[in-house]
Each structure stands twice: as C-alpha cells, then as structure tokens.
Design a protein around this motif. Structure first.
Motif, PDB file in Angstrom:
ATOM      1  N   PRO A 156     -28.000  10.816  87.724  1.00  0.00           N
ATOM      2  CA  PRO A 156     -29.070  11.623  87.115  1.00  0.00           C
ATOM      3  C   PRO A 156     -28.642  12.990  86.598  1.00  0.00           C
ATOM      4  O   PRO A 156     -29.342  13.578  85.768  1.00  0.00           O
ATOM      5  N   TYR A 157     -27.498  13.505  87.048  1.00  0.00           N
ATOM      6  CA  TYR A 157     -27.081  14.846  86.644  1.00  0.00           C
ATOM      7  C   TYR A 157     -25.973  14.846  85.597  1.00  0.00           C
ATOM      8  O   TYR A 157     -25.435  15.899  85.267  1.00  0.00           O
ATOM      9  N   HIS A 158     -25.653  13.664  85.073  1.00  0.00           N
ATOM     10  CA  HIS A 158     -24.584  13.590  84.077  1.00  0.00           C
ATOM     11  C   HIS A 158     -25.147  13.390  82.672  1.00  0.00           C
ATOM     12  O   HIS A 158     -26.080  12.604  82.459  1.00  0.00           O
ATOM     13  N   PHE A 159     -24.527  14.088  81.713  1.00  0.00           N
ATOM     14  CA  PHE A 159     -24.904  13.972  80.303  1.00  0.00           C
ATOM     15  C   PHE A 159     -23.637  13.806  79.464  1.00  0.00           C
ATOM     16  O   PHE A 159     -22.565  14.296  79.822  1.00  0.00           O
ATOM     17  N   GLY A 160     -23.773  13.115  78.353  1.00  0.00           N
ATOM     18  CA  GLY A 160     -22.664  12.939  77.431  1.00  0.00           C
ATOM     19  C   GLY A 160     -22.782  13.903  76.272  1.00  0.00           C
ATOM     20  O   GLY A 160     -23.888  14.190  75.799  1.00  0.00           O
ATOM     21  N   VAL A 161     -21.651  14.397  75.804  1.00  0.00           N
ATOM     22  CA  VAL A 161     -21.644  15.277  74.638  1.00  0.00           C
ATOM     23  C   VAL A 161     -21.084  14.557  73.418  1.00  0.00           C
ATOM     24  O   VAL A 161     -21.260  14.999  72.283  1.00  0.00           O
ATOM     25  N   SER A 162     -20.405  13.435  73.644  1.00  0.00           N
ATOM     26  CA  SER A 162     -19.899  12.609  72.544  1.00  0.00           C
ATOM     27  C   SER A 162     -20.766  11.372  72.402  1.00  0.00           C
ATOM     28  O   SER A 162     -21.395  10.925  73.378  1.00  0.00           O
ATOM     29  N   SER A 163     -20.797  10.822  71.217  1.00  0.00           N
ATOM     30  CA  SER A 163     -21.611   9.636  70.977  1.00  0.00           C
ATOM     31  C   SER A 163     -21.142   8.492  71.850  1.00  0.00           C
ATOM     32  O   SER A 163     -19.930   8.276  72.012  1.00  0.00           O
ATOM     33  N   PRO A 164     -22.058   7.732  72.445  1.00  0.00           N
ATOM     34  CA  PRO A 164     -21.665   6.612  73.296  1.00  0.00           C
ATOM     35  C   PRO A 164     -20.920   5.552  72.501  1.00  0.00           C
ATOM     36  O   PRO A 164     -21.055   5.450  71.276  1.00  0.00           O
ATOM     37  N   GLY A 165     -20.138   4.737  73.214  1.00  0.00           N
ATOM     38  CA  GLY A 165     -19.308   3.742  72.550  1.00  0.00           C
ATOM     39  C   GLY A 165     -20.062   2.833  71.609  1.00  0.00           C
ATOM     40  O   GLY A 165     -19.555   2.441  70.549  1.00  0.00           O
ATOM     41  N   LYS A 166     -21.306   2.518  71.952  1.00  0.00           N
ATOM     42  CA  LYS A 166     -22.079   1.580  71.128  1.00  0.00           C
ATOM     43  C   LYS A 166     -22.375   2.139  69.744  1.00  0.00           C
ATOM     44  O   LYS A 166     -22.616   1.375  68.802  1.00  0.00           O
ATOM     45  N   ASP A 167     -22.316   3.449  69.583  1.00  0.00           N
ATOM     46  CA  ASP A 167     -22.638   4.042  68.286  1.00  0.00           C
ATOM     47  C   ASP A 167     -21.516   3.882  67.261  1.00  0.00           C
ATOM     48  O   ASP A 167     -21.711   4.149  66.070  1.00  0.00           O
ATOM     49  N   TYR A 168     -20.333   3.479  67.706  1.00  0.00           N
ATOM     50  CA  TYR A 168     -19.218   3.274  66.786  1.00  0.00           C
ATOM     51  C   TYR A 168     -19.243   1.874  66.159  1.00  0.00           C
ATOM     52  O   TYR A 168     -18.689   1.662  65.090  1.00  0.00           O
ATOM     53  N   ALA A 169     -19.849   0.923  66.856  1.00  0.00           N
ATOM     54  CA  ALA A 169     -19.819  -0.462  66.400  1.00  0.00           C
ATOM     55  C   ALA A 169     -20.533  -0.693  65.064  1.00  0.00           C
ATOM     56  O   ALA A 169     -20.071  -1.518  64.266  1.00  0.00           O
ATOM     57  N   PRO A 170     -21.663  -0.031  64.776  1.00  0.00           N
ATOM     58  CA  PRO A 170     -22.339  -0.292  63.499  1.00  0.00           C
ATOM     59  C   PRO A 170     -21.454  -0.106  62.269  1.00  0.00           C
ATOM     60  O   PRO A 170     -21.626  -0.798  61.267  1.00  0.00           O
ATOM     61  N   ALA A 171     -20.500   0.822  62.321  1.00  0.00           N
ATOM     62  CA  ALA A 171     -19.603   1.024  61.180  1.00  0.00           C
ATOM     63  C   ALA A 171     -18.780  -0.237  60.927  1.00  0.00           C
ATOM     64  O   ALA A 171     -18.533  -0.619  59.778  1.00  0.00           O
ATOM     65  N   LEU A 172     -18.361  -0.905  61.993  1.00  0.00           N
ATOM     66  CA  LEU A 172     -17.626  -2.163  61.851  1.00  0.00           C
ATOM     67  C   LEU A 172     -18.530  -3.265  61.318  1.00  0.00           C
ATOM     68  O   LEU A 172     -18.139  -4.023  60.414  1.00  0.00           O
ATOM     69  N   ILE A 173     -19.728  -3.363  61.855  1.00  0.00           N
ATOM     70  CA  ILE A 173     -20.644  -4.432  61.443  1.00  0.00           C
ATOM     71  C   ILE A 173     -20.997  -4.303  59.965  1.00  0.00           C
ATOM     72  O   ILE A 173     -21.064  -5.303  59.237  1.00  0.00           O
ATOM     73  N   ARG A 174     -21.201  -3.078  59.487  1.00  0.00           N
ATOM     74  CA  ARG A 174     -21.491  -2.875  58.059  1.00  0.00           C
ATOM     75  C   ARG A 174     -20.352  -3.421  57.207  1.00  0.00           C
ATOM     76  O   ARG A 174     -20.571  -4.131  56.225  1.00  0.00           O
ATOM     77  N   THR A 175     -19.123  -3.078  57.590  1.00  0.00           N
ATOM     78  CA  THR A 175     -17.961  -3.547  56.838  1.00  0.00           C
ATOM     79  C   THR A 175     -17.836  -5.062  56.912  1.00  0.00           C
ATOM     80  O   THR A 175     -17.556  -5.726  55.902  1.00  0.00           O
TER      81      THR A 175
END
Length: 413
Positions: free
Chosen positions: A152-171
């Motif tokens: 509950p006390y952890h936050f991410g500052v970089s985009s999660p891994g799943k956000d990189y996949a759409p670029a591949l799927i588009r291609t």
C-alpha cells in the motif's frame, strides 16, 4: 555558488508547489519517522554502485540529488531539509534486504525509500517497507509491484511494463504478423515481461510462442533455434544489462534476422557501441517519445539538462540519456508535491494524497511528463499506484545513441 539553472529550477519547483513552507508549518512537520521540522526528510536510495548496472544507478542517484537541491533551495519538504542516504545493494535482492534491515535497526526510519534498480530488488524490499509503513517510490516496472493491497505504500514513477506492449501490437497489426515469439530471462523480471507481452499478443488475436534462458547464460543460440523452428513472424527480446548483449550476439550468430523488438529492459542497452550494424539488422528498441531528439519538450527541461551536466554523474548522459536522471528526480518531486498538498510528511496522509493527487496547473514538476503531461501523468488511485500513459508515450525505433543533450537519435552512431 549555486548555478543559475539550479536556481531557476528551484524557483520553478517552489512556484508549482501548492503550499508554501510557511503555510505548511506546524502540523505539517510530522514524518514517517516521527520527525519534526528540525529533523531532515531522509530519502534512502538503494542501488548498484559497483556492479553491471552502476552506470544506470549513477544517473538515478544524480537525478534524486538534483531534486533534493531544488527542494532545499525552496525551503525543503514542509520545512524539513531533504537528505539523501545511499546504499550499495549491487543489484542483489538478498544484500538489499540486509542493508535495509541494518538501516532500520539503527534508529529512526527514513521518510522515503527508492527501492533498487531492478524489479527483483524492489520486490524483496516492499514487504519490509509495507510492514513499517514507509513510503517508497521507484522506477522499476514489474506488474507485481503495482499491488496496492499488498504494497500500500509503494508507488511507481515509471510507466508499468504493460504500457510498452501497445507499441509492439500497433506495429504487428500494421505488418500483418500472426505469430510472435519471445526470448526472456528465467527470473522474476523476465517472467513478468513475458506475461505482459503474452497477454497483449494473445489479446490481439495472434499466437505467442516462448523460450527462456538462465539469467547467468552467455549463449542463447539453443533457445533462439527453438523459437526459429516454430516460424514466428517477429521476436520480442528480453535482457537486462549485458544479458541483452548476449541475446543479440546469439541472434547474429545463428543468422536470424527476422524483425526483433526489444522489451523496455533490453532497449536500454547501448547496442551501437557494442555491435556491428549488420548484427542489428531488423532490430528495434522501444523508447519514450519524450526522449526522442525531435520531441516536444517540457519547458524547464533545458535547465534540468544543464544541471545534469554540472553533476558528478554528467558523463552518463550519453549512455542513459536524460530520461533516467529524470526518473530519479521525478520520484522525489512527486512525493514532495504530495506532501506539500497534504500539509504533512506523515506516510498515511501522503499516501492518501498521492492516490488522489491534484494535477499541477501549467508545466508539471516531473520532466518525463513532457509539456502539460503529454506523455506521462501521475494520476494514481487507491487501485493503481503507477502512472498513466497515452498512445503517443512510446515508440519503436532502430537502435541509436543519445546525443550530447541526452536525447535519443535513432540510427545514429
């Protein structure tokens, strides 16, 4: 004397914080460690200072310290001076846990922890930090980290891994691919990446085949030949640090030049400095659109880059680009902003504010966001502790290099 650009950055940060130090005194001085305004706001940064990813760590470290300078020039966090403590975990989860436990047994808790440079290290530390109710924020991107019920006390500052996949799927859709293969490291980080791409590929109606290698392997030709026998239309390649180099060398060794798309981890390796052009035929890396040399830029980014060049880690800008420095900077900046909004440094209240974070007007405090939050937004919620992105956030481009300003230049050596 502090440089003109650091003064400008500090003024910008101070202006954008919703509450001034004077307005946030008194009740706003309590911290995770029970500290008051006369005690520092301690940021504990654990990373690899001597191993394979020490260059990346140096950029993160420099970014955090630049943010600390900015905040201290503006009066600190709710009146408390920011102090950055560092620990050399050598990217070893066991060592990272031991060092953190030593730090906690020494007395007061840190107010904020940056929990390592890899998902494996972060995952080893978060159970301890959760029990201690210590805020943490980091740039590691495993989907396992984005679990607010468990951490509950952890936050991410970089985009999660799943956000990189759409670029591949588009291609893949544009090229008409039907089957995608993936080679990945048989550890928590590689397995998490494989789960992300498998779900994305199958969700798009394509077939997914896979092979894995041990993280210590130096030759992956057997696994690549295994994938080759299944006739995929394209590959996704995973590797962290030098493992990415061994993957690419093995691919070149068997002469397999079908389109190969590096995941977010493998994309960070400086291929053009270590491989010949013919070894990188049909290889693509995924990069943040904000870091491309022709991108639209955050209005204060130039001053930040000048601050990087004046830092002890200035030489790393050509290896990691300015984006990794921004990861460290933005991690501290977003928590400081939330603490100012909450009028306190107390972890539960800052956590609650992060989960409903008011978006700053004008240029955001975090450089990776680009202009007006075009690329990344920190719109956390009780169910999601990672930033959100848009379709324009990431792009696949040929391998290149970072120029003198830290921007990515595809196909340039």
């Amino acid at each position: 004397m502090r440089s003109r650009h650091i003064r400008l950055s500090a003024i910008s940060l101070s202006a954008l914080l919703a509450f001034s130090v004077a307005a946030c005194g008194g009740e706003g001085s309590d911290g995770a460690s029970g500290g008051s305004a006369d005690k520092p706001f301690v940021v504990y940064f654990t990373g690899d200072y001597s191993g394979a990813i020490s260059t990346n760590n140096a950029s993160l470290d420099a970014g955090i310290k630049i943010a600390a300078e900015e905040l201290n020039a503006a009066g600190g966090i709710n009146g408390r001076k920011v102090v950055v403590e560092t620990a050399n975990d050598q990217n070893d989860p066991t060592k990272a846990v031991s060092l953190l436990q030593q730090r906690l047994s020494s007395g007061s808790k840190p107010d904020l922890v940056y929990p390592g440079g890899s998902s494996a290290v972060s995952l080893s530390l978060l159970p301890i930090l959760s029990r201690q109710k210590i805020l943490s924020i980091g740039g590691t991107v495993s989907t396992l980290l984005n679990d607010p019920k468990k951490f509950p006390y952890h936050f991410g500052v970089s985009s999660p891994g799943k956000d990189y996949a759409p670029a591949l799927i588009r291609t893949a859709k544009e090229k008409g691919y039907k089957k995608i293969g993936m080679l990945y490291s048989n550890d928590a980080t590689g397995q998490s990446s494989a789960e992300i791409y498998k779900a994305a590929v199958q969700g798009a109606g394509m077939e997914f085949v896979e092979a894995r290698y041990e993280a210590t392997a130096l030759d992956m030709t057997s696994q690549l030949n295994q994938l080759r026998a299944q006739n995929p239309d394209a590959l996704v390649l995973n590797g962290y640090g030098t493992a990415a180099l061994y993957v690419m060398r093995s691919r070149a060794q068997i002469g397999w030049d079908i389109p190969a798309f590096c995941d977010q981890l493998a994309s960070g390796f400086p291929y053009l400095k270590n491989l010949k052009t013919d070894q990188l035929k049909n290889v693509f890396v995924v990069v943040s659109s904000a870091t491309l040399e022709d991108s639209e830029r955050h209005p204060n980014l130039g001053a930040f880059i000048d601050d990087i060049k004046k830092s002890p880690a200035a030489g790393g800008i050509g290896n990691t680009g300015w984006g990794l420095y921004a990861t460290g900077h933005d991690a501290l900046a977003v928590v400081a902003y939330a603490a100012q909004q909450a009028k306190t440094n107390e972890s539960d209240k800052v956590k609650a504010t992060l989960e409903n974070l008011p978006q700053p007007s004008g240029a955001p405090l975090w450089y990776a966001a680009g202009p007006a939050g075009q690329y990344v937004q920190f719109k956390y919620s009780p169910a999601n502790h990672f930033p959100t992105t848009s379709e324009e956030t990431f792009q696949y481009v040929p391998p290149g290099v970072y120029n003198g300003e830290g921007f990515y230049a595809p196909e340039k050596a």
